[in-house]
Design a protein around this motif. Structure first.
Motif, PDB file in Angstrom:
ATOM      1  N   PRO A 290       0.818  -1.229   0.000  1.00  0.00           N
ATOM      2  CA  PRO A 290       0.000   0.000   0.000  1.00  0.00           C
ATOM      3  C   PRO A 290       0.844   1.268   0.000  1.00  0.00           C
ATOM      4  CG  PRO A 290      -0.069  -1.077   2.148  1.00  0.00           C
ATOM      5  CD  PRO A 290       0.593  -2.034   1.209  1.00  0.00           C
ATOM      6  N   ILE A 291       2.041   1.207   0.609  1.00  0.00           N
ATOM      7  CA  ILE A 291       2.922   2.380   0.620  1.00  0.00           C
ATOM      8  C   ILE A 291       3.421   2.669  -0.787  1.00  0.00           C
ATOM      9  CG2 ILE A 291       5.083   3.315   1.525  1.00  0.00           C
ATOM     10  CD1 ILE A 291       4.682   1.575   3.998  1.00  0.00           C
ATOM     11  N   ILE A 292       3.912   1.630  -1.473  1.00  0.00           N
ATOM     12  CA  ILE A 292       4.455   1.801  -2.822  1.00  0.00           C
ATOM     13  C   ILE A 292       3.385   2.280  -3.786  1.00  0.00           C
ATOM     14  CG2 ILE A 292       5.441   0.573  -4.788  1.00  0.00           C
ATOM     15  CD1 ILE A 292       6.918  -1.213  -2.804  1.00  0.00           C
ATOM     16  N   TYR A 293       2.212   1.637  -3.756  1.00  0.00           N
ATOM     17  CA  TYR A 293       1.172   1.983  -4.719  1.00  0.00           C
ATOM     18  C   TYR A 293       0.501   3.315  -4.390  1.00  0.00           C
ATOM     19  CZ  TYR A 293       1.339  -2.537  -7.040  1.00  0.00           C
ATOM     20  OH  TYR A 293       1.741  -3.621  -7.762  1.00  0.00           O
ATOM     21  N   SER A 294       0.359   3.649  -3.114  1.00  0.00           N
ATOM     22  CA  SER A 294      -0.377   4.853  -2.736  1.00  0.00           C
ATOM     23  C   SER A 294       0.468   6.109  -2.878  1.00  0.00           C
ATOM     24  CB  SER A 294      -0.874   4.735  -1.289  1.00  0.00           C
ATOM     25  OG  SER A 294      -1.721   3.631  -1.153  1.00  0.00           O
ATOM     26  N   LEU A 295       1.689   6.086  -2.350  1.00  0.00           N
ATOM     27  CA  LEU A 295       2.522   7.281  -2.353  1.00  0.00           C
ATOM     28  C   LEU A 295       3.009   7.645  -3.743  1.00  0.00           C
ATOM     29  CD1 LEU A 295       4.646   6.757   0.896  1.00  0.00           C
ATOM     30  CD2 LEU A 295       2.553   8.086   0.582  1.00  0.00           C
ATOM     31  N   ARG A 296       2.962   6.694  -4.673  1.00  0.00           N
ATOM     32  CA  ARG A 296       3.392   6.966  -6.045  1.00  0.00           C
ATOM     33  C   ARG A 296       2.208   7.212  -6.969  1.00  0.00           C
ATOM     34  NH1 ARG A 296       8.607   7.968  -7.019  1.00  0.00           N
ATOM     35  NH2 ARG A 296       8.392   7.022  -9.067  1.00  0.00           N
ATOM     36  N   ASN A 297       1.008   7.311  -6.431  1.00  0.00           N
ATOM     37  CA  ASN A 297      -0.178   7.450  -7.262  1.00  0.00           C
ATOM     38  C   ASN A 297      -0.904   8.740  -6.905  1.00  0.00           C
ATOM     39  OD1 ASN A 297      -3.001   7.074  -8.197  1.00  0.00           O
ATOM     40  ND2 ASN A 297      -2.233   5.081  -8.840  1.00  0.00           N
ATOM     41  N   LYS A 298      -0.935   9.682  -7.833  1.00  0.00           N
ATOM     42  CA  LYS A 298      -1.508  11.003  -7.568  1.00  0.00           C
ATOM     43  C   LYS A 298      -3.010  10.928  -7.294  1.00  0.00           C
ATOM     44  CE  LYS A 298      -1.573  15.725  -9.380  1.00  0.00           C
ATOM     45  NZ  LYS A 298      -2.995  15.948  -9.095  1.00  0.00           N
ATOM     46  N   LYS A 299      -3.732  10.086  -8.025  1.00  0.00           N
ATOM     47  CA  LYS A 299      -5.174   9.985  -7.817  1.00  0.00           C
ATOM     48  C   LYS A 299      -5.510   9.462  -6.425  1.00  0.00           C
ATOM     49  CE  LYS A 299      -6.986   9.544 -12.511  1.00  0.00           C
ATOM     50  NZ  LYS A 299      -7.805   8.710 -13.432  1.00  0.00           N
ATOM     51  N   VAL A 300      -4.737   8.491  -5.960  1.00  0.00           N
ATOM     52  CA  VAL A 300      -4.975   7.954  -4.622  1.00  0.00           C
ATOM     53  C   VAL A 300      -4.689   9.011  -3.568  1.00  0.00           C
ATOM     54  CG1 VAL A 300      -4.211   6.242  -2.927  1.00  0.00           C
ATOM     55  CG2 VAL A 300      -4.531   5.572  -5.310  1.00  0.00           C
ATOM     56  N   ILE A 301      -3.598   9.759  -3.742  1.00  0.00           N
ATOM     57  CA  ILE A 301      -3.249  10.827  -2.802  1.00  0.00           C
ATOM     58  C   ILE A 301      -4.337  11.901  -2.784  1.00  0.00           C
ATOM     59  CG2 ILE A 301      -1.622  12.685  -2.311  1.00  0.00           C
ATOM     60  CD1 ILE A 301      -0.570  10.000  -1.531  1.00  0.00           C
ATOM     61  N   ASP A 302      -4.804  12.302  -3.978  1.00  0.00           N
ATOM     62  CA  ASP A 302      -5.855  13.320  -4.061  1.00  0.00           C
ATOM     63  C   ASP A 302      -7.148  12.828  -3.405  1.00  0.00           C
ATOM     64  OD1 ASP A 302      -4.124  14.973  -5.381  1.00  0.00           O
ATOM     65  OD2 ASP A 302      -4.878  14.502  -7.386  1.00  0.00           O
ATOM     66  N   SER A 303      -7.495  11.574  -3.658  1.00  0.00           N
ATOM     67  CA  SER A 303      -8.710  11.018  -3.062  1.00  0.00           C
ATOM     68  C   SER A 303      -8.599  10.948  -1.544  1.00  0.00           C
ATOM     69  CB  SER A 303      -8.965   9.620  -3.635  1.00  0.00           C
ATOM     70  OG  SER A 303     -10.106   9.046  -3.055  1.00  0.00           O
TER      71      SER A 303
END
Length: 327
Positions: A290-303
């Motif tokens: 979840p750290i790798i996929y979330s912190l590198r994904n702008k849409k997830v961060i924005d959401s």
């Protein structure tokens, strides 16, 4: 005759880690924190994708499914490990071994297929202009269901062949110790007093299937790399490497220990090495995903930012309303 007179065993000792007694509580706290962070991170990511309609796309369907599977893997393995840190007796019955091994195999196999599906999805999205036509919702659902069904069939086959084995104490007492922290089948093969050659053969056959998923991943990301470099767009290269680089890192960290565990000949693997490889892909990888996929994904961060702001506004409104009522 010695084998025939041997006492059949139905319970084993999960010897787990070798550590000094004073390290018992620190190790327990370390793995407890890892487990809590893994559960919160993966379930939080799954809930975020489920609740945000903007994330209801094919890529995030796979990502949410992967997070849920990682939660399952961690929840199958880590709680038993935590109990063994504080328990005087580390005995586990053969039936408990099978109960633990079945969902573990389902989850691990499903994850392999999901990682291959995610790699193929990224390949079609970046390299093919007809992505919406090819990767339909129906195809994505089929890939997801097939991944789960493949995991269930894989687990049933290994459980079926596991019933042919017997375990006895006609040899050294170490033979009924599982130098492991959860019930995996290779440690069981090593302490079986029945010839496990057929079981090892099934391991190698299904390892070939897992190698095929690795092949799909490598081919997909190689084609993505060539496609992006041919476009010679700095923004496109940055975006593609940002998205796919994290996924490729995650896949590499996951498949590496699996190759050492199940593809390499069992005779060349020391017990300590097997245990460290298992620890990596059952405890560490579910924490990192979840750290790798979330912190590198702008849409997830924005959401996530929007959700936190919305919850903060609700809390602020509730506090003000409570204050006005009491005032």
């Amino acid at each position: 005759m010695e084998k025939e007179n041997a006492t059949l065993l139905t319970e084993f000792v999960l010897s787990g880690f070798s550590y000094q007694q004073e390290w018992q509580i620190p190790w327990f706290l370390v793995f407890l924190v890892i487990y809590l962070n893994t559960t919160v991170g993966n379930l939080g990511l799954t809930a975020l994708i489920w609740n945000d309609s903007q994330l209801h796309t094919r890529m995030y369907l796979f990502l949410g499914s992967l997070a849920f599977v990682d939660t399952s893997v961690s929840s199958i393995v880590t709680p038993k490990m935590l109990v063994n840190f504080s328990a005087k007796s580390k005995m586990i019955f053969l039936s408990e071994c099978m109960v633990q091994f079945f969902p573990f195999t389902v989850s691990e196999t499903t994850e392999c297929f999901l990682l291959a599906s995610m790699a193929y999805d990224r390949y079609v999205a970046i390299c093919n202009p007809f992505y919406p036509v090819i990767m339909t919702n129906r195809l994505c659902m089929r890939l997801f269901v097939s991944s789960f069904v493949g995991g269930v069939l894989h687990a049933f086959i290994h459980i079926g062949f596991l019933f042919r084995l017997t375990f006895c104490n006609y040899n050294m007492i170490y033979n009924f110790y599982l130098h492991h922290f959860y019930c995996d089948i290779i440690p069981l093969f090593k302490i079986s007093c029945t010839d496990p050659s057929i079981n090892f053969l099934m391991i190698f056959i299904f390892s070939a299937i897992q190698l095929f998923t690795i092949f799909i991943v490598l081919v997909s990301y190689t084609l993505i790399l060539f496609t992006v470099l041919n476009k010679k767009s700095a923004e496109g290269i940055r975006k593609a490497f940002s998205t796919c680089g994290a996924q490729l890192l995650c896949v590499s960290l996951y498949y590496g220990p699996l190759l050492f565990m199940y593809v390499c000949p069992a005779s060349t693997q020391a017990d300590d090495q097997d245990m460290m490889d298992s620890l990596f892909y059952t405890v560490i990888i579910p924490l990192l995903n979840p750290i790798i996929y979330s912190l590198r994904n702008k849409k997830v961060i924005d959401s996530l930012t929007k959700m936190l702001k919305r919850n903060a506004n609700r809390c602020s409104f509730f506090i003000k309303r409570t204050h006005n009522c009491t005032g």
